[in-house]
Design an enzyme around this catalytic site. Structure first.
Site, PDB file in Angstrom:
ATOM      1  N   CYS A   1      35.169  36.059  41.414  1.00 45.72           N
ATOM      2  CA  CYS A   1      34.737  36.509  40.081  1.00 45.72           C
ATOM      3  C   CYS A   1      34.826  35.385  39.059  1.00 45.72           C
ATOM      4  CB  CYS A   1      35.580  37.697  39.632  1.00 45.72           C
ATOM      5  SG  CYS A   1      35.455  39.089  40.750  1.00 45.72           S
TER       6      CYS A   1
ATOM      7  N   HIS B   1      37.028  37.742  32.069  1.00 42.64           N
ATOM      8  CA  HIS B   1      36.359  38.452  33.163  1.00 42.64           C
ATOM      9  C   HIS B   1      36.627  39.944  33.037  1.00 42.64           C
ATOM     10  CE1 HIS B   1      35.196  39.885  37.006  1.00 42.64           C
ATOM     11  NE2 HIS B   1      36.415  39.918  37.528  1.00 42.64           N
TER      12      HIS B   1
ATOM     13  N   ASN C   1      32.914  46.154  36.885  1.00 42.98           N
ATOM     14  CA  ASN C   1      33.263  44.763  37.188  1.00 42.98           C
ATOM     15  C   ASN C   1      32.119  44.161  38.001  1.00 42.98           C
ATOM     16  OD1 ASN C   1      34.201  42.441  38.451  1.00 42.98           O
ATOM     17  ND2 ASN C   1      36.213  43.277  38.940  1.00 42.98           N
TER      18      ASN C   1
HETATM   19  O1  UT7 Z   1      37.561  41.099  39.878  1.00 44.13           O
HETATM   20  C1  UT7 Z   1      38.452  40.535  40.765  1.00 44.13           C
HETATM   21  C2  UT7 Z   1      39.856  40.549  40.259  1.00 44.13           C
HETATM   22  N1  UT7 Z   1      40.398  41.871  40.408  1.00 44.13           N
HETATM   23  C3  UT7 Z   1      41.334  42.313  39.618  1.00 44.13           C
HETATM   24  O2  UT7 Z   1      41.758  41.631  38.717  1.00 44.13           O
HETATM   25  C4  UT7 Z   1      41.886  43.682  39.904  1.00 44.13           C
HETATM   26  C5  UT7 Z   1      43.321  43.768  39.519  1.00 44.13           C
HETATM   27  N2  UT7 Z   1      43.938  45.066  39.832  1.00 44.13           N
HETATM   28  C6  UT7 Z   1      43.599  46.217  39.203  1.00 44.13           C
HETATM   29  O3  UT7 Z   1      42.710  46.245  38.368  1.00 44.13           O
HETATM   30  C7  UT7 Z   1      44.431  47.428  39.508  1.00 44.13           C
HETATM   31  O4  UT7 Z   1      45.401  47.078  40.457  1.00 44.13           O
HETATM   32  C8  UT7 Z   1      43.621  48.642  40.026  1.00 44.13           C
HETATM   33  C9  UT7 Z   1      42.824  49.252  38.873  1.00 44.13           C
HETATM   34  C10 UT7 Z   1      42.711  48.226  41.159  1.00 44.13           C
HETATM   35  C11 UT7 Z   1      44.559  49.733  40.555  1.00 44.13           C
HETATM   36  O5  UT7 Z   1      45.453  50.135  39.514  1.00 44.13           O
HETATM   37  P1  UT7 Z   1      47.026  50.135  39.746  1.00 44.13           P
HETATM   38  O6  UT7 Z   1      47.612  50.640  38.496  1.00 44.13           O
HETATM   39  O7  UT7 Z   1      47.459  48.769  40.208  1.00 44.13           O
HETATM   40  O8  UT7 Z   1      47.205  51.194  40.905  1.00 44.13           O
HETATM   41  P2  UT7 Z   1      48.106  51.118  42.226  1.00 44.13           P
HETATM   42  O9  UT7 Z   1      47.312  50.532  43.336  1.00 44.13           O
HETATM   43  O10 UT7 Z   1      49.432  50.497  41.906  1.00 44.13           O
HETATM   44  O11 UT7 Z   1      48.331  52.633  42.540  1.00 44.13           O
HETATM   45  C12 UT7 Z   1      49.090  53.488  41.624  1.00 44.13           C
HETATM   46  C13 UT7 Z   1      49.017  54.932  42.085  1.00 44.13           C
HETATM   47  C14 UT7 Z   1      49.423  55.134  43.540  1.00 44.13           C
HETATM   48  O12 UT7 Z   1      50.035  56.414  43.623  1.00 44.13           O
HETATM   49  P3  UT7 Z   1      51.643  56.583  43.614  1.00 44.13           P
HETATM   50  O13 UT7 Z   1      52.132  55.786  44.784  1.00 44.13           O
HETATM   51  O14 UT7 Z   1      52.094  56.028  42.283  1.00 44.13           O
HETATM   52  O15 UT7 Z   1      51.831  58.056  43.738  1.00 44.13           O
HETATM   53  C15 UT7 Z   1      48.118  55.170  44.287  1.00 44.13           C
HETATM   54  O16 UT7 Z   1      48.198  55.905  45.484  1.00 44.13           O
HETATM   55  O17 UT7 Z   1      47.669  55.416  42.002  1.00 44.13           O
HETATM   56  C16 UT7 Z   1      47.197  55.836  43.299  1.00 44.13           C
HETATM   57  N3  UT7 Z   1      45.819  55.410  43.432  1.00 44.13           N
HETATM   58  C17 UT7 Z   1      44.775  56.141  43.033  1.00 44.13           C
HETATM   59  N4  UT7 Z   1      44.677  57.348  42.484  1.00 44.13           N
HETATM   60  C18 UT7 Z   1      43.456  57.819  42.165  1.00 44.13           C
HETATM   61  C19 UT7 Z   1      45.368  54.217  43.901  1.00 44.13           C
HETATM   62  N5  UT7 Z   1      44.028  54.164  43.814  1.00 44.13           N
HETATM   63  C20 UT7 Z   1      43.621  55.337  43.272  1.00 44.13           C
HETATM   64  C21 UT7 Z   1      42.375  55.871  42.923  1.00 44.13           C
HETATM   65  N6  UT7 Z   1      42.338  57.102  42.370  1.00 44.13           N
HETATM   66  N7  UT7 Z   1      41.234  55.178  43.105  1.00 44.13           N
END
Ligand code: UT7
Length: 353
Positions: A121, A268, A299
């Site tokens: 990206c 970005h 994105n």
């Molecule tokens: O463009 C390239 C560069 N990319 C980036 O910079 C991306 C950077 N990362 C992010 O933007 C974030 O990590 C995401 C938006 C992808 C994910 O957000 P997060 O706050 O880091 O979520 P997580 O993976 O830590 O998951 C938190 C919770 C988990 O549940 P528990 O364990 O807290 O109960 C996941 O199981 O959210 C759950 N979860 C979801 N729930 C609903 C993970 N993905 C989803 C989903 N929908 N899609």
């Protein structure tokens, strides 16, 4: 005998910008028809409400050519003065042939040097830096930098880590000589140790490592599959929290401007929450406008920065001539940042189309 050397223009700038947004707007609710998620979760965690995905006749090729054509017309630079094209992309459908020459042909510039930059990206930032240095070195007087992605084609709609994030689109700028310098030296870097945090599940390197094996197999039994992006989101988030503040400080030091000189912030468009944190930690004043194209565009990887700049200029949130801080980051894990003077607002904008 002396081997000839060239030198170009010390001062360079973005002279024009153009973009293309797919016509199809896809809401969080539509994504959640197949994804186990919700509109509330997606907006809260990423800041995304809608993204645009290609439909009908739209392709990476058609979007890149449209954005490139608009950037040239908006710049006022005669087309035949463009001496090189750099295509920043991660989702172009083939490695061979690469996309640059095809876009050059499509826009009536067949024959110019044209090549692809794959730097995740952050690719647009890499392309912009290379373009500026190309003009400074005299290797071309005007360079077209195009970022294009069709991320909707390379992601798995049921993958909770990626399916709600990515969108499609294209953005382009014309870089050329200017009276005052409008593009700082690029501050760029990578972290291959964490490279697998963003990857693909159709593993071409592994396929290459096992080339002997595949070469001697019946072609019918070779694996087939499409490239699908994978991402360990929280790992990328942690890397971003450590790496990007340092990168931003170095961009300011290298460019010789202070934080108070920054009038617009165009990071970005990966996650609105990451961007809000960066803005706060950097100490940018609340009233400094920050790109938030992610809300309705998603994105778009290497296309996100030119799309976000174009949206700000076309909507009047930012003005041509203002000093902006750009920072791209993503797969690699790589980043590239610069301080720039924004190009004029586009006469032909993607918001009207
Ligand atoms: O463009 C390239 C560069 N990319 C980036 O910079 C991306 C950077 N990362 C992010 O933007 C974030 O990590 C995401 C938006 C992808 C994910 O957000 P997060 O706050 O880091 O979520 P997580 O993976 O830590 O998951 C938190 C919770 C988990 O549940 P528990 O364990 O807290 O109960 C996941 O199981 O959210 C759950 N979860 C979801 N729930 C609903 C993970 N993905 C989803 C989903 N929908 N899609």
């Amino acid at each position: 005998m002396a081997i000839a050397a060239r030198s170009g223009h010390r001062c360079v700038a973005m002279l024009g910008i153009g973009a293309y947004r797919p016509t199809r707007l896809v809401s969080n609710d539509e994504v959640c028809e197949v994804l186990d998620s919700s509109d509330e979760w997606i907006f809260e965690r990423s800041g995304i409400r809608n993204r645009r995905w290609i439909s009908g006749d739209e392709t990476a090729r058609s979007m890149a050519a449209e954005a490139a054509g608009r950037a040239i017309r908006n710049s006022g630079v005669p087309k035949d003065k463009i001496g090189a094209l750099i295509l920043a992309t991660n989702s172009w459908k083939t490695k061979i042939p690469h996309g640059g020459p095809i876009i050059a042909f499509d826009i009536g510039l067949n024959g110019i040097p044209a090549y692809d930059v794959a730097a995740g990206c952050g690719g647009f930032g890499y392309g912009l830096g290379i373009a500026a240095d190309t003009v400074r070195a005299g290797s071309a007087e005007y360079v077209l930098v195009v970022g294009v992605e069709t991320m909707s084609v390379v992601m798995e709609p049921t993958d909770r880590n990626t399916a709600f994030i990515f969108g499609d689109g294209a953005g382009a700028v014309v870089v050329g000589p200017s009276e005052e310098n409008g593009i700082s030296p690029t501050v760029w870097g990578s972290d291959g140790e964490n490279a697998e945090a963003i990857g693909q599940n159709y593993d071409i390197p592994e396929y290459m490592d096992r080339a002997q094996e595949w070469q001697h197999k019946d072609p019918e039994s070779e694996p087939v599959g499409r490239m699908v992006v994978t991402m360990q989101g929280s790992r990328v988030f942690r890397w971003a929290a450590i790496t990007l503040p340092k990168a931003l400080t170095t961009v300011l030091e290298t460019s010789g401007v202070s934080i108070d000189d920054i009038e617009v912030f165009v990071p970005h468009q990966a996650n609105a929450r990451i961007n809000e944190l960066m803005k706060k930690n950097l100490g940018l004043a609340d009233d400094v406008p920050m790109a938030n194209d992610i809300e309705n565009t998603g994105n778009t990887s290497a296309a996100s920065i030119p799309l976000a700049m174009e949206e700000m200029l076309a909507s009047g949130k930012a003005k041509g001539g203002q000093t902006a801080l750009l920072l791209g980051f993503g797969a690699g894990l790589s980043y590239a940042g610069a301080v720039v003077t924004l190009p004029p607002a586009p006469k032909e904008s993607s918001l009207e189309g």
